[in-house]
Scaffold this active site. Structure first.
Site, mmCIF file in Angstrom:
data_model
loop_
_atom_site.group_PDB
_atom_site.id
_atom_site.type_symbol
_atom_site.label_atom_id
_atom_site.label_comp_id
_atom_site.label_asym_id
_atom_site.label_seq_id
_atom_site.Cartn_x
_atom_site.Cartn_y
_atom_site.Cartn_z
ATOM 1 N N LYS A 94 -10.046 26.509 -65.201
ATOM 2 C CA LYS A 94 -9.193 26.017 -64.112
ATOM 3 C C LYS A 94 -8.935 24.541 -64.397
ATOM 4 C CE LYS A 94 -7.762 27.620 -59.980
ATOM 5 N NZ LYS A 94 -7.354 28.961 -59.565
ATOM 6 N N GLY A 194 -3.448 33.470 -41.870
ATOM 7 C CA GLY A 194 -2.659 32.799 -42.916
ATOM 8 C C GLY A 194 -1.627 33.754 -43.457
ATOM 9 N N ASN A 197 2.407 33.218 -48.776
ATOM 10 C CA ASN A 197 2.961 34.148 -49.777
ATOM 11 C C ASN A 197 2.198 35.464 -49.828
ATOM 12 O OD1 ASN A 197 5.011 32.408 -50.782
ATOM 13 N ND2 ASN A 197 3.398 31.184 -51.710
HETATM 14 P P1 NAD Z 1 0.126 29.901 -49.150
HETATM 15 O O1 NAD Z 1 -0.052 28.418 -49.243
HETATM 16 O O2 NAD Z 1 1.449 30.506 -49.460
HETATM 17 O O3 NAD Z 1 -0.284 30.400 -47.677
HETATM 18 C C1 NAD Z 1 -1.359 29.926 -46.956
HETATM 19 C C2 NAD Z 1 -0.978 30.040 -45.488
HETATM 20 O O4 NAD Z 1 -2.133 29.727 -44.711
HETATM 21 C C3 NAD Z 1 0.123 29.069 -45.060
HETATM 22 O O5 NAD Z 1 1.116 29.764 -44.333
HETATM 23 C C4 NAD Z 1 -0.624 28.059 -44.190
HETATM 24 O O6 NAD Z 1 0.200 27.516 -43.155
HETATM 25 C C5 NAD Z 1 -1.728 28.907 -43.623
HETATM 26 N N1 NAD Z 1 -2.886 28.167 -43.132
HETATM 27 C C6 NAD Z 1 -3.429 27.015 -43.600
HETATM 28 N N2 NAD Z 1 -4.487 26.666 -42.845
HETATM 29 C C7 NAD Z 1 -4.629 27.635 -41.911
HETATM 30 C C8 NAD Z 1 -5.541 27.833 -40.840
HETATM 31 N N3 NAD Z 1 -6.510 26.974 -40.605
HETATM 32 N N4 NAD Z 1 -5.383 28.935 -40.077
HETATM 33 C C9 NAD Z 1 -4.396 29.816 -40.291
HETATM 34 N N5 NAD Z 1 -3.489 29.659 -41.297
HETATM 35 C C10 NAD Z 1 -3.612 28.580 -42.074
HETATM 36 O O7 NAD Z 1 -1.024 30.514 -50.079
HETATM 37 P P2 NAD Z 1 -1.055 31.978 -50.714
HETATM 38 O O8 NAD Z 1 -0.492 31.911 -52.070
HETATM 39 O O9 NAD Z 1 -0.551 32.947 -49.722
HETATM 40 O O10 NAD Z 1 -2.635 32.170 -50.891
HETATM 41 C C11 NAD Z 1 -3.468 32.452 -49.783
HETATM 42 C C12 NAD Z 1 -4.921 32.420 -50.226
HETATM 43 O O11 NAD Z 1 -5.131 33.387 -51.237
HETATM 44 C C13 NAD Z 1 -5.368 31.087 -50.815
HETATM 45 O O12 NAD Z 1 -6.692 30.860 -50.456
HETATM 46 C C14 NAD Z 1 -5.266 31.330 -52.309
HETATM 47 O O13 NAD Z 1 -6.153 30.501 -53.034
HETATM 48 C C15 NAD Z 1 -5.661 32.775 -52.400
HETATM 49 N N6 NAD Z 1 -5.129 33.470 -53.576
HETATM 50 C C16 NAD Z 1 -3.792 33.527 -53.795
HETATM 51 C C17 NAD Z 1 -3.296 34.198 -54.912
HETATM 52 C C18 NAD Z 1 -1.818 34.305 -55.172
HETATM 53 O O14 NAD Z 1 -1.411 35.126 -56.008
HETATM 54 N N7 NAD Z 1 -0.977 33.544 -54.497
HETATM 55 C C19 NAD Z 1 -4.182 34.824 -55.801
HETATM 56 C C20 NAD Z 1 -5.566 34.781 -55.536
HETATM 57 C C21 NAD Z 1 -6.020 34.098 -54.416
#
Ligand code: NAD
Length: 365
Positions: A94, A194, A197
């Site tokens: 990472k 949350g 995406n």
């Molecule tokens: P993102 O940034 O698109 O979405 C995160 C959402 O959470 C946002 O809408 C934000 O407003 C909301 N949020 C932030 N703080 C919050 C709170 N306290 N309460 C409620 N909502 C809150 O991120 P993502 O790509 O959807 O990823 C979500 C999680 O999954 C992250 O932890 C990321 O590390 C993990 N993840 C994502 C992927 C991927 O393919 N995108 C892969 C593995 C893990």
């Protein structure tokens, strides 16, 4: 092998170089500095036994270098286990860039970062994480082939989030099968915390199956948008953890299973996309087990994203991406059963399976 992640204060107490690396036997840590572009980055390579260390780059305004170092050590270690348990021939790595992605990220900085990645000759392969876009990865691609998550026009596999969500959905179904005796989620009450995406795509999968979906987010506009698109209900209360529900799906922040929340949970299953959901892996994993809450290990069920980018390296197509992602169901069920028969937490059972794969490969080397 330590299974707990040290916090920043604890990290500061151990020796600054090899002391940090040995906290979980990281192979290499690379500090990257460039005066002209203002780049300050750290690349963490945890383990390359199964293959090159692949993991995204996060750009974040860390409050200290210790915090950045802690993050890269913790995240790179997580990638080792995620790839190992998913059956990918990848190690764990990472990178973090210290700075504000909104104001400090420039094309020159991204290219300079790419040159540092290139200097590792493929031992580390980067991708997107928080603060990064496909466009940024395209810039990195202009100086090194050791990058994934690039635009489809450049040979990339496209947006990983729907695949991540599908894998979470598969892991959730397996956990439901284990907890309720059926993996049909129709009428199950699921809280998605949350709806970014991944969260939104998970809501889509859940509503298609007829689950009763409640959504929370700190972004009100987003909540209304997702509510209007799917038949989800916006959660109006102020303590999601204490609500009656079948399944809690954390898809925003890590460490939401912690000392403050653990005794409030009424959910029977926890299955979501967020990384590092357990504030303390051993302690909170054990407490969940004692409470009879089935926890689907995060690094196992959110592996869809890495399966998606791995396709760029191995040149496999959509069908194989879906097949590998659907297999998360089988692995999750196997882990849950293993945990029960070996009397360990589900998190530990997942670690053990990942470690066994790494150890078996090491023996053949
Ligand atoms: P993102 O940034 O698109 O979405 C995160 C959402 O959470 C946002 O809408 C934000 O407003 C909301 N949020 C932030 N703080 C919050 C709170 N306290 N309460 C409620 N909502 C809150 O991120 P993502 O790509 O959807 O990823 C979500 C999680 O999954 C992250 O932890 C990321 O590390 C993990 N993840 C994502 C992927 C991927 O393919 N995108 C892969 C593995 C893990």
């Amino acid at each position: 092998m330590v299974t707990e992640v040290l916090n920043t204060n604890e990290l500061q107490k151990v020796d600054p170089v090899f002391g940090q690396m040995s906290f979980d036997n990281h192979e290499q840590i690379v500090f990257c500095n460039d005066k002209d572009t203002g780049l300050k980055a750290i690349i963490g390579i945890h383990n390359t036994v199964l293959g090159p260390a692949l993991g995204g780059t996060r750009m974040w305004q860390y409050t200290s270098e210790w915090e950045a170092l802690n993050d890269v050590l913790r995240l790179s270690r997580g990638m080792t286990f995620k790839s190992a348990i998913t059956g990918l021939n990848l190690g764990g790595g990472k990178a973090v860039i210290i700075g504000d992605a909104k104001t400090q990220k420039t094309p020159e900085l991204m290219k300079r970062f790419g040159e540092f990645v290139h200097s590792l000759s493929g031992k580390y392969i980067t991708a997107e994480d928080i603060g990064m876009t496909t466009g940024d990865m395209d810039l990195v691609r202009s100086v090194t082939p050791y990058v994934t998550g690039i635009s489809e026009t450049l040979g990339g596999a496209g947006n990983p989030s729907p695949i991540t969500a599908y894998g979470v959905f598969m892991g959730m179904k397996a956990a439901a099968k284990y907890a309720f005796g059926t993996d049909i989620l129709e009428d199950r009450v699921v809280y998605v915390q949350g709806i970014g995406n991944v969260g939104e795509a998970l809501v889509e999968n859940l509503t298609n199956e007829g689950a009763k979906v409640y959504i929370t987010d700190i972004n009100q506009e987003r909540l209304e948008e997702v509510r209007d698109k799917y038949s989800a209900t916006i959660y109006e209360g102020d303590n999601i953890y204490a609500e009656e529900m079948d399944i809690y799906a954390p898809c925003a922040l890590g460490a939401t299973v912690n000392d403050q929340t653990i005794n409030q949970f009424k959910a029977k299953v926890i299955a979501g996309a967020a990384n590092n959901q357990l504030a303390e892996e051993q302690k909170h994993g054990l407490e969940l087990r004692e409470k009879g809450i089935v926890y689907a290990p995060d690094f196992l069920i959110n592996a869809g994203g890495i399966i998606n980018v791995y396709a760029e390296l191995e040149n496999y197509g959509r069908q194989e991406i879906i097949r590998k992602t659907e297999n998360i169901y089988n692995t999750t069920l196997e882990i849950l059963k293993n945990a029960e028969s070996k009397d360990v937490t589900t998190h530990q059972a997942a670690f053990d399976m990942a470690n066994a794969r790494i150890a078996a490969r090491k023996e053949k080397m």
